[in-house]
Design a protein around this motif. Sequence first.
Motif, short mmCIF file in Angstrom:
data_model
loop_
_atom_site.label_atom_id
_atom_site.label_comp_id
_atom_site.label_asym_id
_atom_site.label_seq_id
_atom_site.Cartn_x
_atom_site.Cartn_y
_atom_site.Cartn_z
N LEU A 40 0.83 -1.20 0.00
CA LEU A 40 0.00 0.00 0.00
C LEU A 40 0.87 1.25 0.00
O LEU A 40 2.07 1.20 0.28
CB LEU A 40 -0.90 0.00 1.24
N ASN A 41 0.25 2.37 -0.26
CA ASN A 41 0.90 3.67 -0.28
C ASN A 41 0.78 4.29 1.11
O ASN A 41 -0.17 5.03 1.37
CB ASN A 41 0.24 4.56 -1.35
N HIS A 42 1.69 3.94 2.01
CA HIS A 42 1.64 4.42 3.39
C HIS A 42 0.28 4.12 4.02
O HIS A 42 -0.35 4.99 4.62
CB HIS A 42 1.97 5.91 3.47
N GLY A 43 -0.19 2.90 3.82
CA GLY A 43 -1.45 2.46 4.40
C GLY A 43 -2.69 2.78 3.58
O GLY A 43 -3.78 2.40 3.96
N LYS A 44 -2.50 3.46 2.47
CA LYS A 44 -3.64 3.82 1.62
C LYS A 44 -3.50 3.13 0.26
O LYS A 44 -2.41 2.79 -0.17
CB LYS A 44 -3.70 5.34 1.42
N ARG A 45 -4.64 2.97 -0.40
CA ARG A 45 -4.62 2.37 -1.73
C ARG A 45 -4.08 3.39 -2.74
O ARG A 45 -4.21 4.60 -2.55
CB ARG A 45 -6.01 1.89 -2.13
N TRP A 46 -3.48 2.86 -3.82
CA TRP A 46 -2.90 3.70 -4.86
C TRP A 46 -3.98 4.32 -5.72
O TRP A 46 -4.97 3.69 -6.04
CB TRP A 46 -1.96 2.86 -5.73
N THR A 47 -3.76 5.56 -6.13
CA THR A 47 -4.67 6.27 -7.01
C THR A 47 -4.53 5.70 -8.42
O THR A 47 -3.42 5.37 -8.85
CB THR A 47 -4.33 7.77 -7.02
N PRO A 143 -8.56 -4.50 -5.89
CA PRO A 143 -9.21 -3.43 -5.11
C PRO A 143 -8.61 -3.24 -3.71
O PRO A 143 -8.86 -2.21 -3.08
CB PRO A 143 -10.67 -3.88 -5.03
N ALA A 144 -7.85 -4.19 -3.24
CA ALA A 144 -7.21 -4.04 -1.93
C ALA A 144 -6.02 -3.07 -2.00
O ALA A 144 -5.64 -2.48 -0.99
CB ALA A 144 -6.75 -5.39 -1.41
N TYR A 145 -5.46 -2.90 -3.20
CA TYR A 145 -4.26 -2.07 -3.35
C TYR A 145 -4.47 -0.84 -4.22
O TYR A 145 -3.64 0.07 -4.20
CB TYR A 145 -3.12 -2.92 -3.92
N PHE A 146 -5.55 -0.80 -4.98
CA PHE A 146 -5.78 0.31 -5.90
C PHE A 146 -7.16 0.91 -5.65
O PHE A 146 -8.15 0.18 -5.54
CB PHE A 146 -5.63 -0.15 -7.36
N GLU A 147 -7.22 2.22 -5.57
CA GLU A 147 -8.46 2.96 -5.27
C GLU A 147 -9.31 3.06 -6.53
O GLU A 147 -9.16 3.97 -7.33
CB GLU A 147 -8.11 4.36 -4.76
N ASP A 148 -10.18 2.08 -6.70
CA ASP A 148 -11.08 2.05 -7.85
C ASP A 148 -12.50 2.01 -7.31
O ASP A 148 -13.06 0.94 -7.06
CB ASP A 148 -10.78 0.82 -8.72
N SER A 149 -13.08 3.19 -7.12
CA SER A 149 -14.38 3.28 -6.46
C SER A 149 -15.51 2.65 -7.27
O SER A 149 -16.56 2.32 -6.71
CB SER A 149 -14.71 4.75 -6.16
N ASP A 150 -15.31 2.45 -8.56
CA ASP A 150 -16.35 1.84 -9.40
C ASP A 150 -16.16 0.33 -9.58
O ASP A 150 -16.91 -0.31 -10.32
CB ASP A 150 -16.37 2.51 -10.78
#
Length: 156
Positions: A40-47, A143-150
């Motif tokens: 992850l990106n410092h605990g957040k998913r990648w844009t 989806p656990a690693y990349f921020e894909d809201s759709d």
Amino acid sequence: MKKILYIVAFIGALNTLQFSIVKAQEHEHDAQTHKLELALNHGKRWTIDESLHIGMTSLKREIEINLEAIHNNQFSTTQYQELARSLNDHLNFIFKNCKLEPQADAQLHILLAKIMRGVEQMKSAHNQKQGVVLIIQSLDEYPAYFEDSDWQPLTH
């Protein structure tokens, strides 16, 4: 004469040592390549960008359309190879159009490498179903690693 023999022996030992060091470094590099894991990106998913969403969704749809036949062992070698070609087209779309920041792109390449291994397995005549399993695992990880809201998870 003894001095020359010692020098020759010393040079031989150095060459052997140098060869051993090079081999050890190659082994370490290979081991590091196999240890690459998604992070992850410092605990957040990648844009992500829209093209990544489109490409990943297209990959998922191809698997979904064929999943029942694959699960029921009703998928022929030719069908696996055709599916692999289609999945390759979607991968090429991602590689051509996706523009992520460098760290996110590096993480994406780890994920896509697993999908590519699955596609290559599907192209072979041996254990093609295992290739689909690798791709499904990657689609589940996405989806656990990349921020894909759709993103809609693959149902299997």
